[in-house]
Design a protein around this motif. Sequence first.
Motif: not given
Lengths: 346, 289
Positions: B254-258, B39-62
Amino acid sequence: MSVTMHNRPVKVNKIRVKRGKLEAREARTGLIFMIPWLIGAAIFLVYPIFESLRYSVSDVKANGLEGGMSVTFLGSAWNANYAGAFERNDFVQGLISYVMETVISVPVIVVFALIIAMMLNQKIRGRSLFRLIFFLPVIIVSGPVLSLLTGDGASSLTVMDTQTVTTAISSFLPPAIADPIANLFASMVTILWYAGVPILIFISALQKVDKAQYEAAYVDGASPWEMFWKITLPALKPMILLNCIYTIVFVSSNDSNALILLIRETMIGSADTGGPDLAAAMAWVYAVVMLALCGIFTAVFLGRKDPYEREAKKTDRRMKRERRTELRIQRRQGRRAKRAHHPAAR
Amino acid sequence: MALKGRHINPKRFDRGQIKILLILLPLTLFMALPIVFIINHAFKPMEELFAFPPTFFVRNPTLDNFTKLMKFSRSAGIPLSRYVFNSLAVTVLTVGLSLLLTTCAAFAFSKIKFRGRALMLQINQIAIMFVATAVLIPRYMVISRMGLIDTIFAHVLPLVAMPVALFLVKQFVDQVPDSLIEAAHLDGANDFQVYWQIILPIIKPAIATAMVLVFQQVWTNMETSSYFINDESMKTMTFYMNTLVNASNGVAGQGVSAAASLIMFVPNLVLFIICQSSVMNTMATSGIK
């Protein structure tokens, strides 16, 4: 005296018993209930499986664009495809690591499921919520969700440092054994997710264990530990086997299984790299290996018979023997009596 | 007994529960993790999807990912609603049919004696073990010979006879005591009444479990769409979502697939929540000991 359940006329003490109306009717209703499933299974399961067996001993070529394929039996060299499958290094390697992983991970999954089911069967607050959450993985493990998760590395325990465990294991074990164990730790979360259905099956079995048995054992001074081994575990035995087989099947026919991906790749591939015939041979080898694994687990769990059953069988055999001797004596006496009546017949 | 089974939660909290809760709670977190993640993954904006280390919770849901998905689907010739309809029709038909056949067959296997029963069970066992992928080509031959290519039956029929579901349901029917069925026969019930009024209500938990499993198989199945269907307008949504993800590969994909995987996942969750009460309502409440 032996009466088999089949409908053929059965000999019972030399009296021929014809199959009764009731039995015939039962057989008929049985068939009526089966027929829809039978038709479906025959057309879409059994026939394709036998076709693939035919492919595996044939040379299959696709006939270009107009579709259709030519299947020619290989004759005396029928095992060429199987030999080809075993020549493929990736297939053999995959098979070996599959067997190792299954043998290790299935007991882990089942034991884990048993422990969780025992805990969920206790009286705790929020029990129904816990049950819900532990069954939830069922909808995660199959399908695209899992591939997404494994792709993102969420299925390995990043929280725990598995690296130290892995190196510790590989330092004192040969790599053939250490690697699957290391894999086990790396995919620990996936394994926990596989436990959804087994947990459910265990809970339903646990709830059917007669409470009076525990009370009786308690009165006799049994400890909970003894009760677990003497009451709970024997009662769960058939379910343990069911869960083992279910888990083997579930793990093996999962879409993310490396061997299945290999078989699919081979099937679609061109004639020099594979083709349907080689893929069919691989699939049959795989199926036989799976069957063997299930057989091993069945042998482990059903190997020891109930002592009571064994005793009953022994008595049965003895009674049969006695009955035979009795009959023999009767016959002998009959012959003797005949001889006594008609001495001239000699 | 029946009443007792409904209230499985004890009313009071006592100290003995703490040690069990201590073990269960962390494991529960693990189990719930993936769903929170999806659920979190689908709402992540682009820069969070590719953040390293990967974040678990979404910070700025879009909702960016979803709008992108919509844009992709609008550019296609066939409306999304068509795929949704196909998927729904196929799923409902397959699940309904296969549950009916499976419970019938399980009842016959378990409680009615007839010749060839053992052999059929053996065949079912082998079918369980067999890799479904390997029978793809023979299945294609069968379907094309029956003239079912490009029809809805090409989706439904191959999946109707599901050996694993039969195996599972049969194990549950085995546990229904024979005396219950005999009693019904004495009261004048025929076999169909026994099946409909006794067996089915008792094995409801098994049916619910099988339903979740069969639904999974059907809903996520792409093979029938990609091999047995040529007509674009007869394919299912799963297939379409997959092509979308593949077509929009790379960074944007990535975003579309999420987003797509969340959409595909939601029906699973809904069905699960509907089924769970009867799944959890295990056999203890249904009059068998």
